[in-house]
Motif scaffolding. Structure first.
Motif, PDB file in Angstrom:
ATOM      1  N   ARG A 350       0.884  -1.173   0.000  1.00  0.00           N
ATOM      2  CA  ARG A 350       0.000   0.000   0.000  1.00  0.00           C
ATOM      3  C   ARG A 350       0.920   1.221   0.000  1.00  0.00           C
ATOM      4  O   ARG A 350       1.618   1.478   0.978  1.00  0.00           O
ATOM      5  N   ARG A 369      -0.799   4.827 -12.488  1.00  0.00           N
ATOM      6  CA  ARG A 369      -0.798   3.653 -13.376  1.00  0.00           C
ATOM      7  C   ARG A 369       0.547   2.945 -13.335  1.00  0.00           C
ATOM      8  O   ARG A 369       0.619   1.697 -13.282  1.00  0.00           O
ATOM      9  N   LYS A 372       0.832   0.948 -10.104  1.00  0.00           N
ATOM     10  CA  LYS A 372      -0.044  -0.228 -10.080  1.00  0.00           C
ATOM     11  C   LYS A 372       0.425  -1.285 -11.075  1.00  0.00           C
ATOM     12  O   LYS A 372       0.330  -2.488 -10.805  1.00  0.00           O
ATOM     13  N   GLU A 373       0.960  -0.853 -12.197  1.00  0.00           N
ATOM     14  CA  GLU A 373       1.524  -1.816 -13.145  1.00  0.00           C
ATOM     15  C   GLU A 373       2.729  -2.533 -12.546  1.00  0.00           C
ATOM     16  O   GLU A 373       3.053  -3.662 -12.927  1.00  0.00           O
ATOM     17  N   GLU A 378      -2.219  -0.740  -3.436  1.00  0.00           N
ATOM     18  CA  GLU A 378      -2.994   0.494  -3.330  1.00  0.00           C
ATOM     19  C   GLU A 378      -2.050   1.667  -3.599  1.00  0.00           C
ATOM     20  O   GLU A 378      -0.849   1.576  -3.284  1.00  0.00           O
ATOM     21  N   VAL A 379      -2.596   2.748  -4.152  1.00  0.00           N
ATOM     22  CA  VAL A 379      -1.807   3.970  -4.343  1.00  0.00           C
ATOM     23  C   VAL A 379      -2.620   5.133  -3.790  1.00  0.00           C
ATOM     24  O   VAL A 379      -3.720   5.427  -4.287  1.00  0.00           O
ATOM     25  N   ASP A 421      -6.429   5.282  -4.925  1.00  0.00           N
ATOM     26  CA  ASP A 421      -7.279   4.748  -3.868  1.00  0.00           C
ATOM     27  C   ASP A 421      -7.707   5.835  -2.902  1.00  0.00           C
ATOM     28  O   ASP A 421      -8.733   5.705  -2.236  1.00  0.00           O
TER      29      ASP A 421
END
Length: 472
Positions: A350, A369, A372-373, A378-379, A421
């Protein structure tokens, strides 16, 4: 053009030295330390034997100056400038210092800031016979000076400068004199230093460090500093107004090793991060900052939140200012040319991503992005400044109101658009407390116009796209 990924482009940088045999060389080093303030052009002018010598060029300092160029700039006095185009756009003609010749002698001029009444002044001057050689607002002052009846530069400045509205740190050099001036609100930073018996002027104190100069003090709002064969003396061309130093200097623009009004920029940014952690508590595993200007705030956030700080985003140091994208389909991949996520740091975590500001929101979306990639679970995007809801009129190239994401969408709408998030901004009170400037004034000695729509000077109605109501 890829340009700056943040959507905020820097100011210009001023550097001058009076009374040193290696004036041009020291000015080159000083400008190098100010390169972050402007990458579109650079120039140096020196004075020797009642003659001004000038060299300037477009691009970075190392592009504008080649081997042997500094040897063509003799003299003990020098004035230098690195430029980011604000009013007037780019091009060689607008690279400063500007150089003017008349029957009274030569004059060179450099400027950091933006004159909000430039178009009005230029129109008046042209209607009464002036012919402009550039499209930069800096040239307005040269024409106003020539309209003054006095032959003394300092008296001409006393007559001309009060006609200007906006942000300005000016340096004007003739064959035998250097004069610097700061606008009555002190919107732009400007400092005085000493190197042995030589006087030094710079937009940021980091320029003193690179040449070994001692920082003496800030140039005061409404002050003229005059350097000539008799030394240095000070006088006022206008009474000082409440100080309104640009908040973005602390948040984003200045180098972290600079001191602005005796406040270290890194320390201020770290405090902003700590304030952010007090206001926006997030359940997370790791904190990372967006290189480079957000690193200090991210460290402060991590310390206050008692979370580990890690390099979750890495900046590619070898990407130029521009690149040719091979196809439209690959334009969205452009951010990867400058930043990449560290999978080993963020995978399954997270992540709190601290950034200093959001302008259009496109960069934040791309960075979320990227993380997350790379496997971030969570970001959480946390911004160490309030939402930017209005443009800057004083020399920072923020977008029009229509393009400012925070002026048109709620925080929740922005979060959804970014794919984050959570999204939180630092409060206005948190900004004031974090920077820690003069609490005796309503805005703590800072310009907060881009956050509040309350500007320290009048803004002409026709200027850009914003009509500021309720101001004389």
């Amino acid at each position: 053009m890829f340009g700056e990924i943040k959507g905020i482009n820097e100011e210009c940088g001023l550097f001058a030295i009076w009374g040193h045999p290696e004036a041009a060389q020291l000015t080159y080093y000083g400008l190098h330390s100010l390169q972050h303030r402007g990458q579109e052009g650079a120039g140096i002018v020196t004075s020797e034997n009642e003659k001004l010598h000038i060299h300037k060029g477009t691009g970075l300092l190392t592009e504008a100056f080649q081997s042997g160029d500094l040897e063509q700039l003799p003299g003990n006095q020098a004035l230098g400038h690195v430029r980011y185009a604000t009013a007037g756009g780019g091009g060689y003609d607008n690279v400063q210092p500007l150089h003017f010749k008349s029957e009274d002698g030569s004059m060179a001029m450099a400027h950091n800031g933006n004159l909000v009444n430039y178009q009005m002044l230029k129109g008046d001057l042209e209607r009464t016979g002036s012919i402009f050689q550039t499209t930069t607002d800096t040239e307005v002052l040269a024409h106003l000076l020539k309209r003054e009846t006095s032959k003394q530069l300092r008296k001409q400045l006393h007559g001309a400068l009060p006609k200007l509205i906006g942000a300005y740190a000016f340096a004007v050099m003739t064959e035998d004199e250097l004069i610097v001036a700061l606008d009555p609100h002190g919107l732009r930073p400007l400092s005085l230093g000493l190197l042995g018996g030589a006087y030094v002027i710079a937009s940021e104190t980091c320029a003193f460090d690179i040449i070994g100069a001692e920082h003496v003090r800030e140039v005061e709002p409404g002050e003229l500093l005059i350097f000539n064969e008799n030394g240095m003396y000070s006088e006022r061309f206008m009474e000082a107004e409440d100080r309104a130093l640009c908040s973005m200097e602390y948040i984003y623009l200045a180098r972290p090793d600079s001191n602005l009004d005796e406040i270290n920029v890194h320390t201020a940014r770290k405090q902003l991060g700590k304030q952010l952690a007090k206001e926006a508590k997030v359940e997370a595993d790791v904190v990372t900052g967006v290189p480079d200007s957000s690193i200090s705030a991210a460290i402060g956030y991590a310390e206050q939140a008692q979370l580990p700080y890690e390099l979750g985003l890495i900046k590619n140091r070898y990407v130029g200012r521009t690149f040719i994208q091979p196809s439209q389909a690959l334009r969205e991949q452009g951010v990867k040319m400058k930043l990449s996520a560290v999978r080993g740091v963020v995978e399954g975590k997270r992540v709190v991503m601290v950034d200093d500001s959001i302008v259009r929101g496109t960069t934040s979306k791309r960075l979320v992005r990227l993380l997350k990639e790379a496997g971030a679970a969570e970001v959480h995007v946390l911004i160490s400044s309030p939402p930017i809801i209005r443009p800057c009129f004083y020399g920072i190239d923020t977008s029009s109101t229509d393009e400012l994401i925070a002026a048109n969408y709620s925080t929740e709408e922005m979060r959804e658009m970014m794919g984050a998030d959570s999204l939180s901004f630092l409060s206005l009170d948190g900004l004031k407390e974090g920077i820690g400037r003069d609490s005796s004034t309503p805005n703590c000695g800072q310009c907060l116009g881009c956050f509040t729509d309350q500007y320290p000077t009048a803004i002409p109605n026709e200027h850009k796209d914003l009509v500021v109501t309720g101001r004389e």
